[in-house]
Design a protein around this motif. Structure first.
Motif, short mmCIF file in Angstrom:
data_model
loop_
_atom_site.label_atom_id
_atom_site.label_comp_id
_atom_site.label_asym_id
_atom_site.label_seq_id
_atom_site.Cartn_x
_atom_site.Cartn_y
_atom_site.Cartn_z
N VAL A 36 46.31 41.23 44.56
CA VAL A 36 45.21 40.79 43.69
C VAL A 36 45.15 39.27 43.72
N GLY A 37 43.93 38.74 43.79
CA GLY A 37 43.72 37.30 43.81
C GLY A 37 43.49 36.74 42.42
N HIS A 38 42.66 35.71 42.34
CA HIS A 38 42.48 34.97 41.11
C HIS A 38 41.65 35.72 40.05
N SER A 39 40.69 36.49 40.48
CA SER A 39 39.78 37.16 39.53
C SER A 39 40.28 38.56 39.19
N ILE A 40 41.31 38.62 38.39
CA ILE A 40 41.97 39.89 38.07
C ILE A 40 41.01 40.92 37.47
N PRO A 41 40.18 40.56 36.48
CA PRO A 41 39.30 41.58 35.89
C PRO A 41 38.33 42.19 36.90
N VAL A 42 37.96 41.43 37.92
CA VAL A 42 37.02 41.94 38.93
C VAL A 42 37.76 42.70 40.02
N MET A 43 38.88 42.16 40.48
CA MET A 43 39.61 42.76 41.60
C MET A 43 40.46 43.97 41.20
N ALA A 44 40.93 43.98 39.96
CA ALA A 44 41.81 45.06 39.51
C ALA A 44 41.55 45.38 38.04
N PRO A 45 40.36 45.92 37.74
CA PRO A 45 40.01 46.14 36.33
C PRO A 45 40.98 47.08 35.60
N ALA A 46 41.47 48.11 36.25
CA ALA A 46 42.40 49.03 35.59
C ALA A 46 43.72 48.32 35.26
N ALA A 47 44.21 47.52 36.18
CA ALA A 47 45.45 46.76 35.94
C ALA A 47 45.23 45.73 34.84
N PHE A 48 44.06 45.14 34.80
CA PHE A 48 43.73 44.16 33.76
C PHE A 48 43.78 44.82 32.38
N LEU A 49 43.19 46.01 32.26
CA LEU A 49 43.22 46.73 30.98
C LEU A 49 44.64 47.17 30.64
N GLU A 50 45.39 47.58 31.64
CA GLU A 50 46.79 47.96 31.42
C GLU A 50 47.60 46.77 30.92
N ALA A 51 47.26 45.57 31.40
CA ALA A 51 47.96 44.37 30.95
C ALA A 51 47.75 44.17 29.45
N PHE A 52 46.55 44.45 28.95
CA PHE A 52 46.31 44.33 27.51
C PHE A 52 47.09 45.39 26.74
N ALA A 53 47.19 46.59 27.30
CA ALA A 53 48.00 47.63 26.66
C ALA A 53 49.47 47.19 26.63
N GLU A 54 49.93 46.58 27.70
CA GLU A 54 51.30 46.06 27.77
C GLU A 54 51.51 44.97 26.73
N LEU A 55 50.54 44.10 26.58
CA LEU A 55 50.63 43.03 25.59
C LEU A 55 50.72 43.63 24.18
N GLU A 56 49.95 44.68 23.93
CA GLU A 56 50.01 45.34 22.62
C GLU A 56 51.39 45.96 22.40
N ARG A 57 51.96 46.56 23.45
CA ARG A 57 53.31 47.12 23.34
C ARG A 57 54.33 46.03 23.04
N LEU A 58 54.19 44.88 23.72
CA LEU A 58 55.10 43.77 23.49
C LEU A 58 55.00 43.30 22.04
N GLY A 59 53.80 43.22 21.52
CA GLY A 59 53.61 42.81 20.13
C GLY A 59 54.23 43.79 19.17
N GLY A 60 54.15 45.07 19.48
CA GLY A 60 54.76 46.10 18.63
C GLY A 60 56.27 46.02 18.62
N GLU A 61 56.86 45.62 19.75
CA GLU A 61 58.30 45.48 19.83
C GLU A 61 58.80 44.34 18.96
N ALA A 62 57.93 43.32 18.75
CA ALA A 62 58.34 42.16 17.97
C ALA A 62 58.42 42.47 16.49
N GLY A 63 57.59 43.42 16.04
CA GLY A 63 57.52 43.72 14.61
C GLY A 63 58.57 44.67 14.23
#
Length: 110
Positions: free
Chosen positions: A83-110
């Motif tokens: 994947v190059g510079h434009s992640i949302p365009v080149m890999a939209p599913a991975a981009f959305l998964e990254a947000f899910a991962e970020l939410e999981r990381l936030g949940g681990e902090a609490g």
């Protein structure tokens, strides 16, 4: 407020018009640099953070993401192969998964 012209340039499609591409990109980079020089130092960020980058990014080398991830106290690095510079365009599913991962990381902090 400082990043608003960047957002407007991106959303306005300035980068899609070949005649203005170089001028608009230079303006975008100047504004991004101005914003970046006033950001919080990475070590001061004390929350779970996901550093997301394309492993084939030719605009911003993936090593920059590795360096940032190493400087953040509670970071997870996600490099997307092929994947190059434009992640949302080149890999939209991975981009959305990254947000899910970020939410999981936030949940681990609490």
């Amino acid at each position: 407020a400082g990043s608003q012209p960047i957002v407007e340039a991106w959303n306005g499609g300035a980068f899609r018009r070949p005649a203005t591409r170089v001028r608009e990109m230079a303006q975008f980079l100047r504004q991004a640099l101005a914003v970046a020089t006033h950001l919080t130092p990475p070590r001061a960020i004390r929350c779970p953070t996901l550093v997301l980058a394309g492993a084939a990014d030719r605009l911003i080398p993936p090593q920059n993401a590795r360096t940032l991830g190493a400087r953040l106290p509670d970071a997870r690095l996600m490099l997307l192969p092929g994947v190059g510079h434009s992640i949302p365009v080149m890999a939209p599913a991975a981009f959305l998964e990254a947000f899910a991962e970020l939410e999981r990381l936030g949940g681990e902090a609490g």
